[in-house]
Scaffold this active site. Structure first.
Site, PDB file in Angstrom:
ATOM      1  N   GLY A 134       0.809  -1.213   0.000  1.00 35.69           N
ATOM      2  CA  GLY A 134       0.000   0.000   0.000  1.00 35.69           C
ATOM      3  C   GLY A 134       0.837   1.256   0.000  1.00 35.69           C
ATOM      4  O   GLY A 134       0.501   2.243   0.664  1.00 35.69           O
ATOM      5  N   ALA A 135       1.904   1.257  -0.783  1.00 31.53           N
ATOM      6  CA  ALA A 135       2.886   2.343  -0.720  1.00 31.53           C
ATOM      7  C   ALA A 135       2.627   3.465  -1.706  1.00 31.53           C
ATOM      8  O   ALA A 135       3.480   4.331  -1.879  1.00 31.53           O
ATOM      9  CB  ALA A 135       4.285   1.766  -0.962  1.00 31.53           C
TER      10      ALA A 135
ATOM     11  N   GLY B 283      -0.874   7.873   1.221  1.00 31.23           N
ATOM     12  CA  GLY B 283      -1.010   7.930   2.664  1.00 31.23           C
ATOM     13  C   GLY B 283       0.228   7.537   3.433  1.00 31.23           C
ATOM     14  O   GLY B 283       1.362   7.859   3.073  1.00 31.23           O
ATOM     15  N   ILE B 284      -0.004   6.815   4.506  1.00 30.74           N
ATOM     16  CA  ILE B 284       1.069   6.419   5.409  1.00 30.74           C
ATOM     17  C   ILE B 284       2.064   5.496   4.724  1.00 30.74           C
ATOM     18  O   ILE B 284       3.270   5.577   4.959  1.00 30.74           O
ATOM     19  CB  ILE B 284       0.462   5.754   6.665  1.00 30.74           C
ATOM     20  CG1 ILE B 284      -0.219   6.827   7.515  1.00 30.74           C
ATOM     21  CG2 ILE B 284       1.522   5.020   7.485  1.00 30.74           C
ATOM     22  CD1 ILE B 284      -1.079   6.272   8.612  1.00 30.74           C
ATOM     23  N   GLY B 285       1.586   4.623   3.851  1.00 31.56           N
ATOM     24  CA  GLY B 285       2.485   3.726   3.133  1.00 31.56           C
ATOM     25  C   GLY B 285       3.445   4.485   2.242  1.00 31.56           C
ATOM     26  O   GLY B 285       4.638   4.156   2.172  1.00 31.56           O
TER      27      GLY B 285
ATOM     28  N   SER C 185      -4.647  -0.467  14.215  1.00 27.84           N
ATOM     29  CA  SER C 185      -5.460   0.735  14.362  1.00 27.84           C
ATOM     30  C   SER C 185      -5.981   0.839  15.786  1.00 27.84           C
ATOM     31  O   SER C 185      -6.164  -0.173  16.482  1.00 27.84           O
ATOM     32  CB  SER C 185      -6.645   0.677  13.387  1.00 27.84           C
ATOM     33  OG  SER C 185      -7.619   1.645  13.697  1.00 27.84           O
TER      34      SER C 185
ATOM     35  N   TYR D 249     -14.269  -3.536  10.283  1.00 34.13           N
ATOM     36  CA  TYR D 249     -12.946  -2.915  10.314  1.00 34.13           C
ATOM     37  C   TYR D 249     -12.273  -3.151  11.671  1.00 34.13           C
ATOM     38  O   TYR D 249     -11.102  -3.514  11.744  1.00 34.13           O
ATOM     39  CB  TYR D 249     -13.072  -1.423  10.037  1.00 34.13           C
ATOM     40  CG  TYR D 249     -11.761  -0.676  10.049  1.00 34.13           C
ATOM     41  CD1 TYR D 249     -10.893  -0.747   8.962  1.00 34.13           C
ATOM     42  CD2 TYR D 249     -11.391   0.102  11.146  1.00 34.13           C
ATOM     43  CE1 TYR D 249      -9.686  -0.056   8.962  1.00 34.13           C
ATOM     44  CE2 TYR D 249     -10.186   0.794  11.152  1.00 34.13           C
ATOM     45  CZ  TYR D 249      -9.346   0.707  10.063  1.00 34.13           C
ATOM     46  OH  TYR D 249      -8.150   1.382  10.082  1.00 34.13           O
TER      47      TYR D 249
END
Length: 301
Positions: free
Chosen positions: A21-22, A25-27, A138, A164
């Site tokens: 997931g790069a 966002g955070i990735g 999370s 989630y």
């Protein structure tokens, strides 16, 4: 008091990191920071075209590889085509709230992406990993619970928030059980986990006609939300700092919602070793992958 920042990242020259997931966002922030510190970074992304556009903005040796965590055939193809050794695997990608959907293999989409895809990927890559697996969880895990009779939430009305939270709890149980198995195998690899607090990348999606309560809740969340750069710091800390296995890192202020990264607590359910082992065994059957290490199969340091 020491407060970790991007400037505190160690020199990673000669190391290889895979970040799922790069492309956003955070990735994205995590991958960019690792590359800037000299790591060879593999951007494992669902959309290679988007990944290439992101890679073009990064310094250092960066590769883009297609990976759809909701499709176990894609996970196997990625693992089979990714050479070793790998020093760091960052299990970052995931879905947030959305309607009930199914992954390619028929699993509930959040279950398939947030937990099962990373479970399979880690086991398939583990013989080539030399240092660490860092998994992004999370704050939502605190309200999560696992019903092993209905892991894919097929027997009750589907609630995205509950799904989630369940699978973010699964992330922590996975990270803990992975560490237990690594220790038992005598592996030098460690498993850690992190959460970003409340960051601007995981705010609730807007609705076409949001209610007053929704708007108020979104406004309050926005008041404490961190940037993606700040939200990535716990992941980077969990991925690179001198920590014991099974460490869990999050922000240090406002009930773990924002601040500098530090080891934090987790819910009682996330500390349930029996549930962690049971989840692992169920996941092995569903994903068709097994923990691959024994005393004779530890990667060379």
């Amino acid at each position: 008091m020491f407060r970790f920042s991007l400037a505190d990242l160690p020199d990673l020259t000669g190391r290889t990191a895979v970040v799922t997931g790069a492309s956003s966002g955070i990735g994205l922030v995590t991958a960019r920071a690792l590359a800037e510190r000299g790591a060879r970074v593999v951007l494992a992304v669902r959309d290679p075209e988007k990944g290439e556009a992101v890679a073009a903005t990064m310094k250092g040796p960066v590769q883009v590889r297609a990976l759809d965590l909701a499709d176990l055939s894609s996970v196997r193809a990625f693992a089979g085509d990714t050479p070793g050794p790998i020093d760091l695997l960052v299990n970052n990608a995931g879905l947030s709230l959305g309607p009930l959907s199914r992954a390619a293999d028929g699993f509930e989409l959040q279950f398939g992406t947030n937990h099962l895809g990373h479970f399979a990927l880690t086991n398939l890559l583990l013989p080539r990993i030399r240092e660490r697996v860092a998994t992004v969880a999370s704050l939502g895990h605190r309200i999560g619970s696992l019903d092993f009779t209905d892991l894919q939430r097929e027997r009750r009305p589907y609630r995205p928030n509950a799904a989630y939270a369940q699978f973010k709890l699964a992330n922590l149980l996975f990270a803990a059980e992975l560490q237990r198995r690594l220790t038992r195998a005598g592996s030098p690899v460690i498993s850690t986990a992190a959460h970003p607090g409340i960051s601007s990348t995981n705010l609730m999606r807007a609705e076409k006609k949001p209610s007053l309560g929704f708007r108020v809740e979104k406004f309050l969340v926005g008041l404490v939300a961190q940037s993606a750069e700040e939200g990535a710091l716990p992941t980077l800390y969990a991925a690179t700092a001198d920590l014991p296995g099974d460490s869990y890192v999050g922000p240090d202020r406002l009930w773990d919602m924002r601040g500098a990264p530090t080891p934090v607590g987790r819910s009682a359910r996330a500390r349930d070793g029996s549930a962690a082992r049971r989840l692992w065994e169920v996941s092995e059957d569903l994903a068709g992958t097994r923990f691959p290490l024994d005393a004779s199969a530890i990667p060379a340091s």
